[in-house]
Scaffold this active site. Structure first.
Site, PDB file in Angstrom:
ATOM      1  N   ASP A  17      -3.443   4.295  -1.980  1.00  0.00           N
ATOM      2  CA  ASP A  17      -4.382   4.748  -0.943  1.00  0.00           C
ATOM      3  C   ASP A  17      -4.368   6.278  -0.882  1.00  0.00           C
ATOM      4  OD1 ASP A  17      -5.955   4.946   1.343  1.00  0.00           O
ATOM      5  OD2 ASP A  17      -4.334   4.388   2.708  1.00  0.00           O
ATOM      6  N   ASP A  41     -13.449  14.685  -4.561  1.00  0.00           N
ATOM      7  CA  ASP A  41     -13.432  15.924  -5.346  1.00  0.00           C
ATOM      8  C   ASP A  41     -14.699  15.997  -6.188  1.00  0.00           C
ATOM      9  OD1 ASP A  41     -12.366  18.231  -6.753  1.00  0.00           O
ATOM     10  OD2 ASP A  41     -10.392  17.510  -6.124  1.00  0.00           O
ATOM     11  N   LYS A  48       0.849  -1.205   0.000  1.00  0.00           N
ATOM     12  CA  LYS A  48       0.000   0.000   0.000  1.00  0.00           C
ATOM     13  C   LYS A  48       0.879   1.248   0.000  1.00  0.00           C
ATOM     14  CE  LYS A  48      -2.444   1.619   3.727  1.00  0.00           C
ATOM     15  NZ  LYS A  48      -2.279   3.094   3.761  1.00  0.00           N
ATOM     16  N   ARG A  94       3.178  -0.956  10.668  1.00  0.00           N
ATOM     17  CA  ARG A  94       4.319  -0.967  11.578  1.00  0.00           C
ATOM     18  C   ARG A  94       4.776  -2.331  12.091  1.00  0.00           C
ATOM     19  NH1 ARG A  94       1.634   3.981  14.573  1.00  0.00           N
ATOM     20  NH2 ARG A  94      -0.117   2.849  13.612  1.00  0.00           N
ATOM     21  N   LYS A 119      -7.310   8.100  -1.404  1.00  0.00           N
ATOM     22  CA  LYS A 119      -8.633   8.527  -0.915  1.00  0.00           C
ATOM     23  C   LYS A 119      -9.125   9.768  -1.640  1.00  0.00           C
ATOM     24  CE  LYS A 119      -7.799   6.843   3.847  1.00  0.00           C
ATOM     25  NZ  LYS A 119      -6.355   6.594   3.837  1.00  0.00           N
ATOM     26  N   THR A 157     -11.781   5.957  10.669  1.00  0.00           N
ATOM     27  CA  THR A 157     -11.936   5.379  12.011  1.00  0.00           C
ATOM     28  C   THR A 157     -11.370   6.291  13.096  1.00  0.00           C
ATOM     29  OG1 THR A 157      -9.959   4.101  11.557  1.00  0.00           O
ATOM     30  CG2 THR A 157     -12.043   2.952  11.370  1.00  0.00           C
TER      31      THR A 157
END
Ligand code: C5P
Length: 234
Positions: A62, A67, A35, A212, A64, A121
């Site tokens: 990614d 517009d 990603k 991570r 997002k 989230t």
């Protein structure tokens, strides 16, 4: 479940494109997908995405998009032309933006999966109320996922805690992509609600986004293999 191939998507959350490329070289496109998010993209740009695609990785871009319909559609088309496997748009861009994004990819021979972002989230009920979005966040996630499905998106990004409801409401073909995944021994970092790979899979998640625990590990391949073996991804 609609996924074929590796179900772990490694989030390359690096500010340095060289570090991202180095990690990609230590992992394998047979074992994971990658990603690329905003932080890395603003530094590495399309050139980095192309290099990862050339290493044979399936890349989830990614960014997002959110517009006006014409601009979002153009961005989706441009991302697809980079050869990415998955990209995403905010469902809150509304039906016309979603329709335009789907239409922009419709005639491609190998269209990427188009995934919707429902509620971030990081937003809690108080934040949503301040934005004029009242009601239960889970109900909004559910109705925005329905809108995404109606418009022909392939699925949504969701937390593992939303996955079981979305899976039962949307059926087996709708792709669920889920961050916040941790093995039992991993630090939770800043993720507030985490699930193990096994739990997430049991909730109907197709693709697990893991950053991570792999990117900060002294042995990223060992971590990836541990996650894969937990979900029998082989
Ligand atoms: O390092 P970690 O495994 O927490 O990384 C999770 C990845 O998923 C990051 O790239 C983060 O931006 C992304 N993400 C998330 N929560 C969301 C949406 C995306 O953690 N709701």
């Amino acid at each position: 479940m609609g996924s074929v191939g590796p179900r772990v998507i490694v989030a390359l959350d690096f500010s340095d494109p060289a570090q991202a490329h180095q990690l990609a070289s230590r992992l394998s496109p047979d074992l994971c997908r990658l990603k690329v998010g905003k932080e890395l993209f603003v530094r590495g740009g399309p050139a980095l995405v192309t290099r990862l695609v050339e290493l044979d990785y399936d890349v989830f871009l990614d960014l997002k998009f959110h517009d006006i319909p014409n601009t979002a559609a153009g961005a989706c088309r441009g991302a697809a032309e980079l050869g990415v496997w998955m990209l995403n748009v905010h469902v809150s861009g509304g039906r016309r933006m979603l329709d335009a994004s789907v239409a922009a990819l419709a005639n491609l021979s190998h269209p990427p999966l188009l995934i919707g972002v429902t509620l971030l989230t990081s937003l809690v009920a108080e934040d949503l109320n301040e934005l004029g979005l009242f009601g239960e966040p889970e109900d909004r996630v559910s109705s925005w996922a329905e809108l995404a499905a109606q418009c022909g998106l392939d699925g949504v990004v969701c937390s593992a805690h939303e996955a079981a409801r979305l899976r039962s409401e949307r059926g087996p073909g709708f792709v669920l992509v889920t961050p916040g995944i941790r093995l039992k021994h991993s630090a939770s970092d800043d993720q507030r609600r985490i699930m193990t790979p096994v739990q997430a899979t049991a909730c109907g998640v197709d693709y697990l986004v893991v950053g991570r625990p792999i990117t900060k590990s002294d042995d990223p391949m060992r971590e990836l293999l541990a996650i894969r073996s937990e979900i029998s991804d082989d």
